[in-house]
Design a protein around this motif. Structure first.
Motif, short mmCIF file in Angstrom:
data_model
loop_
_atom_site.label_atom_id
_atom_site.label_comp_id
_atom_site.label_asym_id
_atom_site.label_seq_id
_atom_site.Cartn_x
_atom_site.Cartn_y
_atom_site.Cartn_z
N GLU A 126 0.85 -1.20 0.00
CA GLU A 126 0.00 0.00 0.00
C GLU A 126 0.88 1.24 0.00
OE1 GLU A 126 -3.47 2.21 2.66
OE2 GLU A 126 -2.70 0.23 3.24
N PHE A 127 0.72 2.07 -1.02
CA PHE A 127 1.46 3.32 -1.12
C PHE A 127 0.74 4.43 -0.37
CE2 PHE A 127 4.26 1.73 -4.40
CZ PHE A 127 5.36 2.58 -4.32
N GLN A 128 1.50 5.32 0.20
CA GLN A 128 0.92 6.53 0.75
C GLN A 128 0.50 7.44 -0.40
OE1 GLN A 128 2.63 8.12 4.53
NE2 GLN A 128 2.92 9.99 3.33
N GLY A 129 -0.45 8.30 -0.15
CA GLY A 129 -1.05 9.10 -1.21
C GLY A 129 -0.05 9.95 -1.98
N ASP A 130 0.98 10.45 -1.30
CA ASP A 130 1.96 11.30 -1.99
C ASP A 130 3.11 10.49 -2.58
OD1 ASP A 130 3.11 10.50 0.35
OD2 ASP A 130 3.55 12.51 1.10
N GLY A 131 3.08 9.15 -2.41
CA GLY A 131 4.10 8.30 -3.00
C GLY A 131 5.43 8.29 -2.28
N SER A 132 5.51 8.84 -1.07
CA SER A 132 6.79 8.91 -0.36
C SER A 132 7.07 7.67 0.49
CB SER A 132 6.82 10.15 0.55
OG SER A 132 5.77 10.06 1.53
N LYS A 133 6.05 6.84 0.75
CA LYS A 133 6.23 5.68 1.62
C LYS A 133 5.36 4.55 1.12
CE LYS A 133 4.25 5.09 5.64
NZ LYS A 133 3.81 5.21 7.05
N ALA A 134 5.85 3.32 1.33
CA ALA A 134 5.09 2.12 0.96
C ALA A 134 5.06 1.19 2.17
CB ALA A 134 5.70 1.41 -0.24
N THR A 135 3.87 0.68 2.48
CA THR A 135 3.69 -0.27 3.58
C THR A 135 3.53 -1.67 3.00
OG1 THR A 135 2.60 1.44 4.90
CG2 THR A 135 2.32 -0.84 5.61
N PHE A 136 4.39 -2.59 3.45
CA PHE A 136 4.34 -3.97 2.99
C PHE A 136 3.69 -4.82 4.08
CE2 PHE A 136 7.55 -2.03 0.43
CZ PHE A 136 7.53 -2.71 -0.78
N TYR A 137 2.60 -5.48 3.73
CA TYR A 137 1.91 -6.37 4.66
C TYR A 137 2.37 -7.80 4.39
CZ TYR A 137 -1.21 -2.39 5.41
OH TYR A 137 -1.72 -1.16 5.71
N TYR A 138 2.74 -8.50 5.45
CA TYR A 138 3.26 -9.86 5.28
C TYR A 138 2.72 -10.77 6.37
CZ TYR A 138 6.54 -9.17 9.17
OH TYR A 138 7.08 -8.95 10.41
N THR A 139 2.75 -12.07 6.09
CA THR A 139 2.38 -13.10 7.05
C THR A 139 3.57 -14.02 7.24
OG1 THR A 139 1.47 -14.47 5.29
CG2 THR A 139 -0.06 -13.04 6.45
N ALA A 140 3.75 -14.51 8.46
CA ALA A 140 4.87 -15.40 8.78
C ALA A 140 4.50 -16.24 9.99
CB ALA A 140 6.14 -14.60 9.04
#
Length: 394
Positions: free
Chosen positions: A160-174
């Motif tokens: 999921e990218f932040q609206g301004d494109g400065s950060k990306a959140t990676f969701y993971y399972t482990a």
């Protein structure tokens, strides 16, 4: 920002549904809340609640305070405050119902530290946001390749990218704890953005990604279910379902949430129902319970020496027999009680009715045409028949 039925209009706002900003088919929004107060005006002197509910990618929702009193309605695309920069989301709920949702999610409606709404999103904000959304699948694939190269036991399920494109959140399972420090360094170098890793459970993963369940409908967790209650195999036992993990497990690999929906009804029905481990003492021997039908209030018993012959008893009959057994009284046999009840081994002859009428399946077929004989053959046959006839005596 829209499903196939309502699509998008100006400034990325959904159009066509005309249902207070929410899609009538529920295809473009997840976990939507119907605003049944939208057509009601506030009492005189009361100010509208200054917080709104905003949905971001998939099912992530957060609450923001409208400090500048911007006129907002459901479906508006807005720029909101983030830790660094700003984010872009869609308004999913306004008014007094937001206060109810905040209490439900255990958030303080009077909290002054809530993030703020900056403005309605401009076309430039939407273009940047849409460009970032288009990169997500490519970056997710590349991030999985990096994780495999580092031999990390994890699955990156969503980006999921932040609206301004400065950060990306990676969701993971482990399954276990993962040391992803080197992974963050490699991804930050490859993508040139700030990286945030967030671990989620398997049910949260199914909620974010969505899908179609075995019932043929969209997953409950991605459409309306907001809390995940624990589901045990006891719920399947009470409902007499086969303990087959392939049938009882959902797309998340856990037991289906719908096993809890009818559990309370079964528990209420089983309160005065004899246990399936009930034994009955008779003159012919001990009888064991073989089957229970909660809806018909029937139990089937068989003797130890005759396990193939089942005798059907009602719930009241079994309770009556158990009371006699408690008083050291035995009944003569199960046949006395099951004479008027159905026996499983005896099957009634099935009679099928034609619901569309007594018509043949070939009623629409064209009738076969008879072959036309030649006129010469018909005349020859007539002559032969006349010769064979005896002459009439005058």
């Amino acid at each position: 920002m829209g499903c196939s039925s309502c699509s998008t209009g100006k400034d990325g706002q959904p159009r066509g549904c005309k249902n207070n900003g929410t899609c009538g088919t529920d295809g473009c929004n997840k976990l939507t809340v119907f605003d049944w107060l939208s057509n009601m005006s506030l009492p005189n002197g009361q100010k509208p609640f200054d917080c709104v509910e905003v949905r971001f990618k998939n099912s992530r929702k957060e609450f923001f305070r409208n400090t500048d009193n911007i006129t907002l309605s459901i479906g508006d695309i807005i720029a909101t405050q983030a830790k660094t920069g700003h984010d872009i989301g869609m308004v999913t709920l306004t008014g007094e119902l937001v206060k109810v949702q905040m209490k439900k999610k255990k958030e303080d409606p009077n909290d002054k530290d809530l993030p703020k709404i900056y403005r309605k999103a401009s076309q430039k904000d939407i273009d940047i946001w849409q460009k970032c959304r288009d990169r997500e699948e490519e970056i997710k694939k590349r991030a999985r390749e990096i994780a495999i190269a580092l031999n990390l036991q994890m699955k990156i399920s969503d980006v999921e990218f932040q609206g301004d494109g400065s950060k990306a959140t990676f969701y993971y399972t482990a399954e276990e704890r993962v040391d992803f420090r080197q992974l963050i360094k490699d991804m930050a170098k490859a993508f040139s953005i700030r990286i945030e890793m967030r671990q989620i459970g398997y049910r949260q993963e199914a909620q974010r990604l969505g899908g179609i369940g075995s019932c043929g409908r969209e997953l409950c967790c991605s459409t309306w279910l907001t809390d995940f209650r624990s589901v045990s195999t006891a719920a399947a036992r009470y409902q007499q379902l086969s303990l087959n993990p392939q049938k009882l497990a959902g797309q998340c690999g856990k037991l289906k949430c719908c096993l809890n929906y009818e559990l309370d009804v079964y528990l209420d029905a089983l309160k005065d129902f004899p246990s399936q481990e009930t034994r009955i003492s008779t003159g012919k021997g001990v009888a064991f319970c073989q089957k229970v039908d909660i809806f018909k209030s029937m139990l089937w018993f068989s003797y130890r020496d005759e396990p193939a012959n089942w005798h059907a008893l009602t719930k009241d009959q079994v309770n009556e027999i158990l009371e006699k057994n408690k008083n050291n009284e035995k009944i003569a046999s199960l046949e006395e009680y099951s004479a008027d009840n159905e026996v499983v081994s005896v099957e009634k002859e099935k009679v099928f009715e034609n619901v569309v009428g007594q018509d043949s399946l070939t009623r629409f077929d064209k009738p076969k045409q008879k072959r036309k004989r030649n006129k010469s053959q018909n005349q020859n046959n007539k002559r032969r028949n006349n010769k064979k006839r005896p002459a009439n005596n005058a």
